[in-house]
Design an enzyme around this catalytic site. Structure first.
Site, mmCIF file in Angstrom:
data_model
loop_
_atom_site.group_PDB
_atom_site.id
_atom_site.type_symbol
_atom_site.label_atom_id
_atom_site.label_comp_id
_atom_site.label_asym_id
_atom_site.label_seq_id
_atom_site.Cartn_x
_atom_site.Cartn_y
_atom_site.Cartn_z
ATOM 1 N N GLY A 1 0.832 -1.194 0.000
ATOM 2 C CA GLY A 1 0.000 0.000 0.000
ATOM 3 C C GLY A 1 0.867 1.244 0.000
ATOM 4 O O GLY A 1 1.991 1.224 0.528
ATOM 5 N N GLN B 1 3.125 9.924 1.039
ATOM 6 C CA GLN B 1 4.441 9.279 1.193
ATOM 7 C C GLN B 1 5.408 9.629 0.069
ATOM 8 O O GLN B 1 6.608 9.396 0.196
ATOM 9 C CB GLN B 1 4.279 7.757 1.257
ATOM 10 C CG GLN B 1 3.550 7.275 2.485
ATOM 11 C CD GLN B 1 3.387 5.779 2.456
ATOM 12 O OE1 GLN B 1 2.419 5.269 1.906
ATOM 13 N NE2 GLN B 1 4.345 5.056 3.020
ATOM 14 N N CYS C 1 5.603 -0.052 7.175
ATOM 15 C CA CYS C 1 5.310 1.120 6.342
ATOM 16 C C CYS C 1 6.566 1.463 5.559
ATOM 17 O O CYS C 1 7.667 1.450 6.117
ATOM 18 C CB CYS C 1 4.916 2.297 7.236
ATOM 19 S SG CYS C 1 4.535 3.808 6.327
ATOM 20 N N LEU C 2 6.399 1.786 4.284
ATOM 21 C CA LEU C 2 7.553 2.156 3.459
ATOM 22 C C LEU C 2 8.209 3.444 3.971
ATOM 23 O O LEU C 2 9.386 3.670 3.696
ATOM 24 C CB LEU C 2 7.128 2.320 1.994
ATOM 25 C CG LEU C 2 6.765 0.997 1.298
ATOM 26 C CD1 LEU C 2 6.072 1.248 -0.019
ATOM 27 C CD2 LEU C 2 8.014 0.139 1.095
ATOM 28 N N HIS D 1 -4.753 2.045 7.255
ATOM 29 C CA HIS D 1 -3.378 2.540 7.384
ATOM 30 C C HIS D 1 -3.118 3.647 6.348
ATOM 31 O O HIS D 1 -2.523 4.686 6.666
ATOM 32 C CB HIS D 1 -2.427 1.345 7.192
ATOM 33 C CG HIS D 1 -0.975 1.671 7.124
ATOM 34 N ND1 HIS D 1 -0.061 1.205 8.045
ATOM 35 C CD2 HIS D 1 -0.247 2.394 6.232
ATOM 36 C CE1 HIS D 1 1.144 1.638 7.733
ATOM 37 N NE2 HIS D 1 1.069 2.354 6.627
ATOM 38 N N GLU D 2 -3.568 3.429 5.114
ATOM 39 C CA GLU D 2 -3.298 4.401 4.034
ATOM 40 C C GLU D 2 -4.119 5.683 4.210
ATOM 41 O O GLU D 2 -3.620 6.786 3.943
ATOM 42 C CB GLU D 2 -3.559 3.777 2.659
ATOM 43 C CG GLU D 2 -2.734 2.526 2.337
ATOM 44 C CD GLU D 2 -1.251 2.673 2.566
ATOM 45 O OE1 GLU D 2 -0.726 3.802 2.461
ATOM 46 O OE2 GLU D 2 -0.598 1.662 2.882
ATOM 47 N N HIS E 1 -2.437 7.965 6.505
ATOM 48 C CA HIS E 1 -1.384 8.778 5.867
ATOM 49 C C HIS E 1 -1.960 10.072 5.304
ATOM 50 O O HIS E 1 -1.340 11.136 5.402
ATOM 51 C CB HIS E 1 -0.738 8.013 4.707
ATOM 52 C CG HIS E 1 0.350 7.072 5.105
ATOM 53 N ND1 HIS E 1 1.508 7.484 5.724
ATOM 54 C CD2 HIS E 1 0.484 5.733 4.938
ATOM 55 C CE1 HIS E 1 2.291 6.433 5.934
ATOM 56 N NE2 HIS E 1 1.696 5.352 5.466
HETATM 57 C C1 QAP Z 1 0.952 -0.759 4.935
HETATM 58 O O1 QAP Z 1 3.092 -1.196 4.105
HETATM 59 C C2 QAP Z 1 0.590 -2.002 5.682
HETATM 60 O O2 QAP Z 1 9.686 -1.866 6.664
HETATM 61 C C3 QAP Z 1 1.765 -0.982 3.680
HETATM 62 O O3 QAP Z 1 11.709 -2.472 5.026
HETATM 63 C C4 QAP Z 1 1.551 -2.897 6.119
HETATM 64 O O4 QAP Z 1 3.755 -1.878 2.090
HETATM 65 C C5 QAP Z 1 -0.698 -2.251 5.975
HETATM 66 C C6 QAP Z 1 7.807 -2.329 3.579
HETATM 67 C C7 QAP Z 1 1.191 -4.041 6.803
HETATM 68 C C8 QAP Z 1 -1.066 -3.379 6.647
HETATM 69 C C9 QAP Z 1 -0.122 -4.286 7.049
HETATM 70 C C10 QAP Z 1 8.102 -2.058 4.894
HETATM 71 C C11 QAP Z 1 8.840 -2.651 2.725
HETATM 72 C C12 QAP Z 1 6.443 -2.254 3.048
HETATM 73 C C13 QAP Z 1 9.405 -2.124 5.363
HETATM 74 C C14 QAP Z 1 4.033 -1.662 3.238
HETATM 75 C C15 QAP Z 1 10.441 -2.444 4.507
HETATM 76 C C16 QAP Z 1 10.151 -2.713 3.184
HETATM 77 C C17 QAP Z 1 5.390 -1.822 3.785
HETATM 78 CO CO CO Z 2 2.471 3.468 5.475
#
Ligand code: QAP
Ligand code: CO
Length: 181
Positions: free
Chosen positions: A46, A51, A96-97, A138-139, A142
């Site tokens: 997401g 972001q 989270c990215l 979550h999004e 943001h």
């Molecule tokens: C949000 O998060 C989310 O730490 C999206 O080193 C996450 O795409 C919602 C990511 C989990 C619900 C559950 C995170 C990639 C990606 C990192 C992501 C990383 C590399 C996170």
């Molecule tokens: Co995020």
């Protein structure tokens, strides 16, 4: 095709409340495609426009498990809003990215109904549950300047933000002195 630069916390731009999209134009559709390119390149499930430093209420999501052989399922949301949610809560280890390397359990409603515009500007409604419900909440956070770490204890949040800040400062030092040998 464009992969955009993802902002990493702490960054004041991640705290800005994004503006609603008034007209769904080709430029908006292009931004959504660039956001998907950026999310897949990361890779992530997401991404909100906030972001990538774009102050508009745009979100892309794909929770398909492509490693398990599922086909990609890109979702694009313009002005998404949670209009209803379950009383039942669910805890999920979120990442989270913009908070790379950290995962913590966050509790949110297990399912929710989201209203949004699709890329043709047509109003849509989606009933989400499980990972998709977690991800869309979550999004949307943001777009309101909220990160998942804002849902944690002050101690956990400050520890994570301090580590990210330190890593950024060390990165800035190392780019000034390239290694030549
Ligand atoms: C949000 O998060 C989310 O730490 C999206 O080193 C996450 O795409 C919602 C990511 C989990 C619900 C559950 C995170 C990639 C990606 C990192 C992501 C990383 C590399 C996170
Ligand atoms: Co995020």
């Amino acid at each position: 095709m464009a992969v955009l630069k993802i902002l990493v916390a702490p960054d004041p731009r991640l705290k800005v409340v994004a503006e609603p999209v008034l007209q769904v134009t080709d430029a908006i559709r292009q931004t959504l495609n660039d956001m998907l390119d950026t999310m897949y390149a990361a890779p992530g499930i997401g991404l909100a426009a906030t972001q990538v430093g774009i102050n508009k209420r745009l979100v892309v999501i794909d929770v398909a498990n492509t490693e398990a052989g599922e086909a990609p399922r890109p979702l694009k949301f313009i002005n998404p809003e949670v209009v209803a949610c379950s009383n039942t809560m669910n805890s999920y280890p979120e990442g989270c990215l913009s908070v790379p390397g950290f995962y913590e359990d966050v509790e949110r409603p297990e399912s929710c109904t989201v209203r949004y515009l699709d890329e043709n500007g047509t109003p849509q409604q989606l009933q989400a549950t499980g990972l998709l419900a977690t991800c869309i909440q979550h999004e949307i956070d943001h777009l309101n300047g909220v990160l998942f770490v804002d849902h944690l204890s002050r101690m956990k949040k400050s520890m994570i933000v301090k580590k990210l800040d330190k890593a950024k400062k060390q990165q800035r030092l190392s780019v000034s002195y390239p290694v030549v040998d």
